[in-house]
Design an enzyme around this catalytic site. Structure first.
Site, PDB file in Angstrom:
ATOM      1  N   GLY A  19       0.904  -1.297   0.037  1.00  0.00           N
ATOM      2  CA  GLY A  19      -0.104  -0.070   0.068  1.00  0.00           C
ATOM      3  C   GLY A  19       0.864   1.222   0.082  1.00  0.00           C
ATOM      4  O   GLY A  19       0.390   2.270   0.488  1.00  0.00           O
ATOM      5  N   SER A  20       2.177   1.349  -0.588  1.00  0.00           N
ATOM      6  CA  SER A  20       2.782   2.542  -0.778  1.00  0.00           C
ATOM      7  C   SER A  20       2.088   3.717  -1.323  1.00  0.00           C
ATOM      8  O   SER A  20       2.402   4.762  -0.777  1.00  0.00           O
ATOM      9  CB  SER A  20       4.198   2.268  -1.160  1.00  0.00           C
ATOM     10  OG  SER A  20       4.044   1.973  -2.504  1.00  0.00           O
ATOM     11  N   ASN A  21       1.435   3.251  -2.376  1.00  0.00           N
ATOM     12  CA  ASN A  21       0.645   4.208  -3.049  1.00  0.00           C
ATOM     13  C   ASN A  21      -0.531   4.822  -2.246  1.00  0.00           C
ATOM     14  O   ASN A  21      -0.869   6.210  -1.925  1.00  0.00           O
ATOM     15  CB  ASN A  21       0.165   3.883  -4.401  1.00  0.00           C
ATOM     16  CG  ASN A  21       1.048   4.042  -5.473  1.00  0.00           C
ATOM     17  OD1 ASN A  21       1.437   4.897  -6.084  1.00  0.00           O
ATOM     18  ND2 ASN A  21       1.586   2.770  -5.962  1.00  0.00           N
ATOM     19  N   ASN A 114      -6.959   4.076 -11.393  1.00  0.00           N
ATOM     20  CA  ASN A 114      -6.052   3.058 -11.142  1.00  0.00           C
ATOM     21  C   ASN A 114      -4.751   3.647 -11.413  1.00  0.00           C
ATOM     22  O   ASN A 114      -4.809   4.516 -12.390  1.00  0.00           O
ATOM     23  CB  ASN A 114      -6.483   1.738 -12.067  1.00  0.00           C
ATOM     24  CG  ASN A 114      -5.396   0.749 -11.821  1.00  0.00           C
ATOM     25  OD1 ASN A 114      -4.909   0.269 -10.722  1.00  0.00           O
ATOM     26  ND2 ASN A 114      -4.977   0.234 -12.839  1.00  0.00           N
ATOM     27  N   HIS A 116      -1.013   2.352 -13.070  1.00  0.00           N
ATOM     28  CA  HIS A 116      -0.649   0.976 -13.612  1.00  0.00           C
ATOM     29  C   HIS A 116       1.214   1.437 -13.972  1.00  0.00           C
ATOM     30  O   HIS A 116       1.238   2.547 -14.452  1.00  0.00           O
ATOM     31  CB  HIS A 116      -1.156   0.762 -15.095  1.00  0.00           C
ATOM     32  CG  HIS A 116      -0.725  -0.541 -15.912  1.00  0.00           C
ATOM     33  ND1 HIS A 116      -1.108  -1.651 -15.382  1.00  0.00           N
ATOM     34  CD2 HIS A 116       0.051  -0.510 -16.912  1.00  0.00           C
ATOM     35  CE1 HIS A 116      -0.388  -2.473 -16.372  1.00  0.00           C
ATOM     36  NE2 HIS A 116       0.278  -1.844 -16.988  1.00  0.00           N
ATOM     37  N   THR A 148     -11.960   1.337 -17.035  1.00  0.00           N
ATOM     38  CA  THR A 148     -13.073   0.961 -18.094  1.00  0.00           C
ATOM     39  C   THR A 148     -13.169  -0.608 -18.084  1.00  0.00           C
ATOM     40  O   THR A 148     -12.015  -1.287 -17.573  1.00  0.00           O
ATOM     41  CB  THR A 148     -12.965   1.605 -19.596  1.00  0.00           C
ATOM     42  OG1 THR A 148     -11.823   0.930 -19.868  1.00  0.00           O
ATOM     43  CG2 THR A 148     -12.553   2.700 -19.551  1.00  0.00           C
ATOM     44  N   LEU A 151      -9.077  -3.969 -19.661  1.00  0.00           N
ATOM     45  CA  LEU A 151      -8.071  -4.040 -18.664  1.00  0.00           C
ATOM     46  C   LEU A 151      -6.956  -3.073 -19.231  1.00  0.00           C
ATOM     47  O   LEU A 151      -6.727  -3.076 -20.158  1.00  0.00           O
ATOM     48  CB  LEU A 151      -7.613  -5.271 -18.514  1.00  0.00           C
ATOM     49  CG  LEU A 151      -6.556  -5.480 -17.276  1.00  0.00           C
ATOM     50  CD1 LEU A 151      -6.936  -5.114 -16.036  1.00  0.00           C
ATOM     51  CD2 LEU A 151      -5.754  -6.950 -17.389  1.00  0.00           C
ATOM     52  N   ASP A 152      -6.626  -2.007 -18.113  1.00  0.00           N
ATOM     53  CA  ASP A 152      -5.535  -1.071 -18.277  1.00  0.00           C
ATOM     54  C   ASP A 152      -5.642  -0.223 -19.775  1.00  0.00           C
ATOM     55  O   ASP A 152      -4.699  -0.295 -20.699  1.00  0.00           O
ATOM     56  CB  ASP A 152      -4.061  -2.019 -18.174  1.00  0.00           C
ATOM     57  CG  ASP A 152      -3.799  -2.774 -17.038  1.00  0.00           C
ATOM     58  OD1 ASP A 152      -3.304  -3.839 -17.229  1.00  0.00           O
ATOM     59  OD2 ASP A 152      -4.233  -2.092 -16.051  1.00  0.00           O
TER      60      ASP A 152
HETATM   61  C1  GRF Z   1       3.025  -0.662  -7.674  1.00  0.00           C
HETATM   62  O1  GRF Z   1       3.923  -0.731  -8.721  1.00  0.00           O
HETATM   63  C2  GRF Z   1       1.562  -0.440  -8.377  1.00  0.00           C
HETATM   64  O2  GRF Z   1       1.561   0.196  -9.627  1.00  0.00           O
HETATM   65  C3  GRF Z   1       1.277  -1.797  -8.770  1.00  0.00           C
HETATM   66  O3  GRF Z   1       1.621  -2.531  -7.481  1.00  0.00           O
HETATM   67  C4  GRF Z   1       2.733  -2.214  -7.108  1.00  0.00           C
HETATM   68  C5  GRF Z   1       2.738  -1.940  -5.701  1.00  0.00           C
HETATM   69  O4  GRF Z   1       2.015  -0.832  -5.315  1.00  0.00           O
HETATM   70  N1  GRF Z   1      -0.163  -2.132  -9.179  1.00  0.00           N
HETATM   71  P1  GRF Z   1       1.561  -0.444  -3.642  1.00  0.00           P
HETATM   72  O5  GRF Z   1       3.166  -0.304  -3.082  1.00  0.00           O
HETATM   73  O6  GRF Z   1       0.934  -1.510  -3.150  1.00  0.00           O
HETATM   74  O7  GRF Z   1       1.017   1.001  -3.799  1.00  0.00           O
END
Ligand code: GRF
Length: 225
Positions: A19-21, A114, A116, A148, A151-152
């Site tokens: 979950g860093s994002n 999302n 990607h 949408t 996918l991607d």
């Molecule tokens: C990231 O590269 C994201 O783009 C992909 O999963 C990876 C881990 O993301 N979908 P996060 O650290 O869990 O946010």
């Protein structure tokens, strides 16, 4: 600028792992005092560091485990019902590693985004960094887009590019791209909170008052002679 909201925008963030994002999104909303609130963080797997982190931040953190459901459709329906209880303005997929059913995507059409880890439309799907290295591209990066049923593939909100350097491995490239993901998603969340982002009837994205929706990371070293 579209009509300004009289209330903070309600955000729900979906994760599958560290979950860093998601952490970047939470920190951005709080540190920049944006007109938004993180109503919930929802994970599809129990052993996610991100859920523990969100709870420790005082954010409602929920588990809707996909393995508890007999089918993809049943999981998506259960997930959608949980999301609906928060009445979100936007649902942000952040490291969410599930392919969602068309019914789920339609239910949140125009509110589902999302990130990607590639410069779409290049390299949809998994293992994007391996794909980038295998094809010899010199630029790689990430894309934040509306989701949408394909996918991607959805309307692009912003992209961030990083150079591919000699000696890069999928791991070193992924690390650089992840840094750019955090930068790009933080900026997109600010635009969403400020009510700048619209999607027109032709499915084109407009970010009002923002001239550029692209970001570039140039390393200090590795510059060509
Ligand atoms: C990231 O590269 C994201 O783009 C992909 O999963 C990876 C881990 O993301 N979908 P996060 O650290 O869990 O946010």
């Amino acid at each position: 600028m579209p009509a300004t909201f009289s209330r903070p925008r309600r955000l729900v963030v979906l994760i599958s792992g560290r979950g860093s994002n998601m952490q970047t999104i939470v920190n951005t909303v709080r540190e920049q005092d944006l007109p938004a609130e993180i109503c919930a963080v929802i994970a599809n797997k129990a052993s996610t560091l991100g859920l523990d982190w969100a709870r420790a931040q005082g954010i409602e953190a929920k588990l809707v485990a996909h393995r508890d459901y007999a089918s993809r459709s049943e999981f998506d329906q259960a997930l959608a019902q949980v999301i609906d209880t928060y009445q979100p303005d936007y649902v942000l997929l952040a490291g969410f590693m599930r392919v969602l059913t068309p019914e789920f995507v339609e239910r949140f059409n125009g509110r589902l985004l999302n990130i990607h880890p590639s410069l779409l439309p290049a390299f949809p799907g998994m293992h994007t960094h391996q794909q980038a290295l295998a094809t010899g591209v010199q630029w790689h990066g990430c894309t934040v887009h509306f989701v949408t049923p394909v996918l991607d593939h959805g309307p692009i909100v912003a992209q961030g590019a990083v150079q591919v350097l000699a000696g890069d491995t999928p791991e070193s490239l992924a690390e650089r791209v992840l840094g750019m993901e955090h930068l790009v998603y933080a900026r997109v969340v600010r635009w969403l909170a400020e009510g700048r982002v619209t999607l027109d009837t032709m499915q084109r994205v407009h970010v009002h008052g923002v001239g550029s929706r692209s970001f570039v990371m140039m390393p200090d070293n590795g510059q060509s002679e």
